[in-house]
Design a protein around this motif. Structure first.
Motif, short mmCIF file in Angstrom:
data_model
loop_
_atom_site.label_atom_id
_atom_site.label_comp_id
_atom_site.label_asym_id
_atom_site.label_seq_id
_atom_site.Cartn_x
_atom_site.Cartn_y
_atom_site.Cartn_z
N GLU A 6 0.83 -1.20 0.00
CA GLU A 6 0.00 0.00 0.00
C GLU A 6 0.86 1.26 0.00
N SER A 7 0.37 2.32 -0.61
CA SER A 7 1.08 3.60 -0.63
C SER A 7 0.09 4.73 -0.86
N GLY A 8 0.56 5.95 -0.65
CA GLY A 8 -0.24 7.13 -0.97
C GLY A 8 -0.84 7.85 0.22
N GLY A 9 -0.63 7.32 1.41
CA GLY A 9 -1.18 7.97 2.60
C GLY A 9 -0.42 9.24 2.93
N GLY A 10 -0.92 9.94 3.95
CA GLY A 10 -0.26 11.17 4.37
C GLY A 10 -1.14 11.97 5.29
N LEU A 11 -0.70 13.21 5.54
CA LEU A 11 -1.45 14.14 6.37
C LEU A 11 -2.21 15.11 5.47
N TYR A 93 -4.71 2.32 6.40
CA TYR A 93 -5.50 1.71 5.33
C TYR A 93 -4.73 0.55 4.71
N TYR A 94 -5.46 -0.53 4.49
CA TYR A 94 -4.90 -1.75 3.93
C TYR A 94 -5.75 -2.21 2.74
N CYS A 95 -5.13 -2.93 1.82
CA CYS A 95 -5.93 -3.63 0.82
C CYS A 95 -5.78 -5.13 1.08
N ASN A 96 -6.77 -5.88 0.65
CA ASN A 96 -6.74 -7.33 0.85
C ASN A 96 -7.91 -7.95 0.08
N LEU A 97 -7.91 -9.27 0.06
CA LEU A 97 -9.01 -9.98 -0.58
C LEU A 97 -10.30 -9.68 0.18
N ASN A 98 -11.38 -9.75 -0.54
CA ASN A 98 -12.69 -9.54 0.05
C ASN A 98 -13.61 -10.66 -0.40
N PRO A 99 -14.39 -11.29 0.51
CA PRO A 99 -14.60 -10.91 1.91
C PRO A 99 -13.67 -11.59 2.90
N THR A 100 -12.80 -12.46 2.42
CA THR A 100 -11.93 -13.20 3.34
C THR A 100 -10.48 -12.76 3.18
N PRO A 101 -10.03 -11.87 4.04
CA PRO A 101 -8.65 -11.38 3.91
C PRO A 101 -7.63 -12.48 4.18
N ARG A 102 -6.46 -12.30 3.62
CA ARG A 102 -5.34 -13.19 3.90
C ARG A 102 -4.30 -12.42 4.72
N ASN A 103 -3.02 -12.73 4.51
CA ASN A 103 -1.97 -12.01 5.22
C ASN A 103 -2.06 -10.51 4.91
N TRP A 104 -1.72 -9.67 5.90
CA TRP A 104 -1.84 -8.23 5.75
C TRP A 104 -0.51 -7.60 5.35
N GLY A 105 -0.59 -6.54 4.54
CA GLY A 105 0.58 -5.75 4.22
C GLY A 105 0.87 -4.77 5.35
N GLN A 106 1.76 -3.82 5.06
CA GLN A 106 2.15 -2.86 6.11
C GLN A 106 1.15 -1.73 6.26
N GLY A 107 0.29 -1.55 5.27
CA GLY A 107 -0.70 -0.48 5.33
C GLY A 107 -0.09 0.88 5.03
N THR A 108 -0.96 1.87 4.92
CA THR A 108 -0.50 3.25 4.70
C THR A 108 -1.32 4.15 5.61
N GLN A 109 -0.63 5.03 6.33
CA GLN A 109 -1.29 5.88 7.32
C GLN A 109 -1.95 7.08 6.65
N VAL A 110 -3.21 7.29 6.99
CA VAL A 110 -3.94 8.48 6.57
C VAL A 110 -4.33 9.25 7.81
N THR A 111 -3.91 10.51 7.87
CA THR A 111 -4.24 11.37 9.00
C THR A 111 -4.94 12.61 8.48
#
Length: 114
Positions: A6-11, A93-111
């Motif tokens: 995931e990428s693109g997060g920020g303040l 914020y994370y992306c993953n399979l829907n509706p059954t997620p698998r392993n999670w990535g690191q996510g991206t922080q949105v503030t």
């Protein structure tokens, strides 16, 4: 394991916009429904939006009309365009399979804060 980057997060100030991107393992992307999830401090992770292989979308009521999910199968990437952001959208914020997620990535922080 499926890779999620995931990428693109920020303040951003309230009312602002951000566009998140998530690169997913190529071998699986074209055959899955993919979704965005978020986890705010002290809260459970929740589903925000998802998109099927055919492009059908679904949104949580809290983001409907403000967020738009899209996917680019050629790039194995899913996007989340977030407009009219509110402080309560602050989360990882994370992306993953829907509706059954698998392993999670690191996510991206949105503030969202002034």
């Amino acid at each position: 394991q499926v890779q999620f980057v995931e990428s693109g997060g920020g303040l951003v100030q309230p009312g602002g916009s951000l566009r998140l991107s998530c690169a997913v393992s190529q071998y699986i992307f074209k055959v899955i429904t993919i979704g965005w999830y978020r986890q705010a401090p002290g809260k459970q992770r929740e589903s925000v939006a998802n998109i099927t292989t055919g492009g059908k979308t679904d949104y949580a009521e809290t983001v409907k009309g403000r967020f738009t999910i899209s996917r680019d199968n050629a790039k194995s990437t899913v996007y989340l365009q977030m407009n009219s952001l509110k402080p309560e959208d602050t989360a990882v914020y994370y992306c993953n399979l829907n509706p059954t997620p698998r392993n999670w990535g690191q996510g991206t922080q949105v503030t969202v804060s002034s």
